[in-house]
Design a protein around this motif. Structure first.
Motif, PDB file in Angstrom:
ATOM      1  N   UNK A 344      55.913 -21.378  12.376  1.00 53.85           N
ATOM      2  CA  UNK A 344      54.881 -21.566  13.355  1.00 53.85           C
ATOM      3  C   UNK A 344      55.794 -21.444  14.712  1.00 53.85           C
ATOM      4  N   UNK A 345      55.469 -20.412  15.569  1.00 57.00           N
ATOM      5  CA  UNK A 345      56.053 -20.258  17.143  1.00 57.00           C
ATOM      6  C   UNK A 345      55.787 -21.646  17.592  1.00 57.00           C
ATOM      7  N   UNK A 346      56.559 -22.187  18.479  1.00 58.32           N
ATOM      8  CA  UNK A 346      56.580 -23.419  19.296  1.00 58.32           C
ATOM      9  C   UNK A 346      55.203 -23.287  20.129  1.00 58.32           C
ATOM     10  N   UNK A 347      54.946 -22.192  20.623  1.00 56.03           N
ATOM     11  CA  UNK A 347      53.659 -21.999  21.567  1.00 56.03           C
ATOM     12  C   UNK A 347      52.592 -22.334  21.011  1.00 56.03           C
ATOM     13  N   UNK A 348      52.440 -22.181  19.510  1.00 52.46           N
ATOM     14  CA  UNK A 348      51.178 -22.243  18.950  1.00 52.46           C
ATOM     15  C   UNK A 348      51.413 -23.490  17.902  1.00 52.46           C
ATOM     16  N   UNK A 349      52.419 -24.381  17.929  1.00 56.94           N
ATOM     17  CA  UNK A 349      52.316 -25.425  17.076  1.00 56.94           C
ATOM     18  C   UNK A 349      51.210 -26.627  17.653  1.00 56.94           C
TER      19      UNK A 349
END
Length: 403
Positions: A344-349
């Motif tokens: 999961x990309x950090x901006x969506x975590x």
């Protein structure tokens, strides 16, 4: 959800700074766990006989698990309203205040109300700490941070039960007094966190529209499971916590049913913490070198093998199995949620972690039901290990699936 920006923080603050909070959370939560069911049992005995009071404790625990699951879902909206920095301060303050008040001789209704408030804060805390570690993981990696955090948690968990029982003995058998100590530890963790000097710009709290909130939660949940690898991450995490829930629920019962004393049970449970402390001192480096899947596979498969043996074992061989399969749990504990953080990309975590965290609470609702059905069919508590064996195999299959 956009990744939050940090306006300032002390130069020496890294992901390891947040792992050190594990000593506070691990110690405090284990102190609570050591006496929690006993306090509830005393409360329910005011209304029921011993058999019904024991059942009421289990039902209450399931209700708390459902409540925590919904809090996890709503955490996405809560993170829209508050910065992680402010929220962490709030929940640590809540935990400290709630457990301190729960330690006094309050009415049952007051105790239960405080307990729900504490569970709300605890659920948010368990969501925030991994997100903070992820934000400050640059150059370190989540595998090493997870391992370090869990090492501190288990060191606290190893010491806490003995400390809790000493407090109970000192106060003449009062099972509530350790809760006061737990509250003070959470407040100490708050002071430790404040020392980081983290500053974020406050968010504007918008008016809550429950219809839009429920719609947003539904859309977020559906979107989460549509993302590549997230269904697998969810099922694997569910599998880990299902095995953990079955172990915590039925090991004490099976040990006592096999004729061993409560002192022997205490020794078995304490020895079971040692594999976590030992394995987690080096597993972070191994995960970083060889990846996540191999260690999860070793954990699930070995747990399944030990479960099959435990179904038919008795005597000291059974006790040794209960200690040995903690090695399986230790291999999984540091990496059971890394499928989420790696894919999961950090901006969506922050947006999706609340949905993912329901895989922690859902097993606590489902596993007592499965265990009860299995015991009713086979007329033996040890038969529940057949369920854990199947769970381990199914989790391994999902782990290696392509989607």
């Amino acid at each position: 959800m956009r990744r939050e920006k940090y306006l300032s923080f002390k130069r020496n603050v890294t992901g390891f700074s947040f792992t050190n909070l594990g000593l506070f959370t691990g110690f405090a939560s284990s102190v609570v766990s050591a006496v929690y069911s006993l306090v509830l049992f005393e409360i329910f005995k005011l209304f029921f006989n011993e058999e019904l009071a024991s059942s009421a404790v289990g039902i209450y625990a399931a209700i708390i698990a459902v409540f925590s699951m919904f809090v996890g879902l709503f955490s996405t909206e809560i993170l829209h309203w508050f910065t992680k920095t402010k929220l962490l301060g709030i929940v640590l303050s809540f935990l400290g205040a709630c457990y301190c008040m729960m330690s006094f001789s309050v009415k049952p209704g007051t105790f239960i109300s405080l307990d729900f408030m504490a569970q709300f804060a605890l659920t948010i805390l368990n969501i925030l700490l991994p997100l903070f570690m992820s934000d400050f993981s640059k150059g370190i990696g989540m595998a090493k941070l997870n391992a370090r955090y869990l090492l501190w948690v288990n060191i606290g968990a190893f010491v806490a039960p003995m400390f809790a029982m000493s407090v109970v003995s000192f106060f003449g058998g009062n099972y509530r007094m350790p809760l006061l100590a737990a509250g003070m530890v959470y407040l100490s963790g708050l002071l430790f966190f404040k020392h980081f000097g983290i500053v974020q710009q406050d968010k504007i709290i918008k008016r809550v529209n429950m219809r839009k909130t429920w719609r947003a939660l539904r859309i977020t949940a559906l979107s989460f499971f549509k993302k590549d690898g997230m269904l697998r991450a969810y099922v694997v995490n569910f599998g880990y916590y299902a095995l953990r829930a079955m172990r915590l629920l039925y090991v004490p019962i099976v040990v006592i049913e096999n004729g061993f004393s409560s002192e022997t049970l205490g020794i078995v449970l304490s020895l079971g913490i040692l594999p976590f402390i030992i394995v987690e001192s080096f597993i972070g480096r191994l995960i970083k070198k060889y990846g996540v899947k191999i260690w999860l596979t070793i954990g699930f498969v070995s747990f399944s093998i030990f479960s099959i043996l435990a179904t038919f074992a008795s005597g000291y061989f059974l006790l040794s199995l209960f200690v040995l399969w903690q090695i399986s749990g230790a291999f999984m504990e540091a990496c059971h949620d890394l499928l989420f953080f790696n894919d999961m990309p950090k901006q969506y975590q922050s947006k999706y972690y609340g949905v993912f965290r329901t895989s922690v609470n859902f097993p606590s609702v489902l596993t007592p039901i499965l265990g009860g059905i299995c015991i009713a069919i086979f007329n033996s508590t040890s038969a529940v290990w057949l369920i854990t064996a199947v769970m381990g195999v199914l989790s391994t299959i999902v782990l290696w699936s392509r989607r």
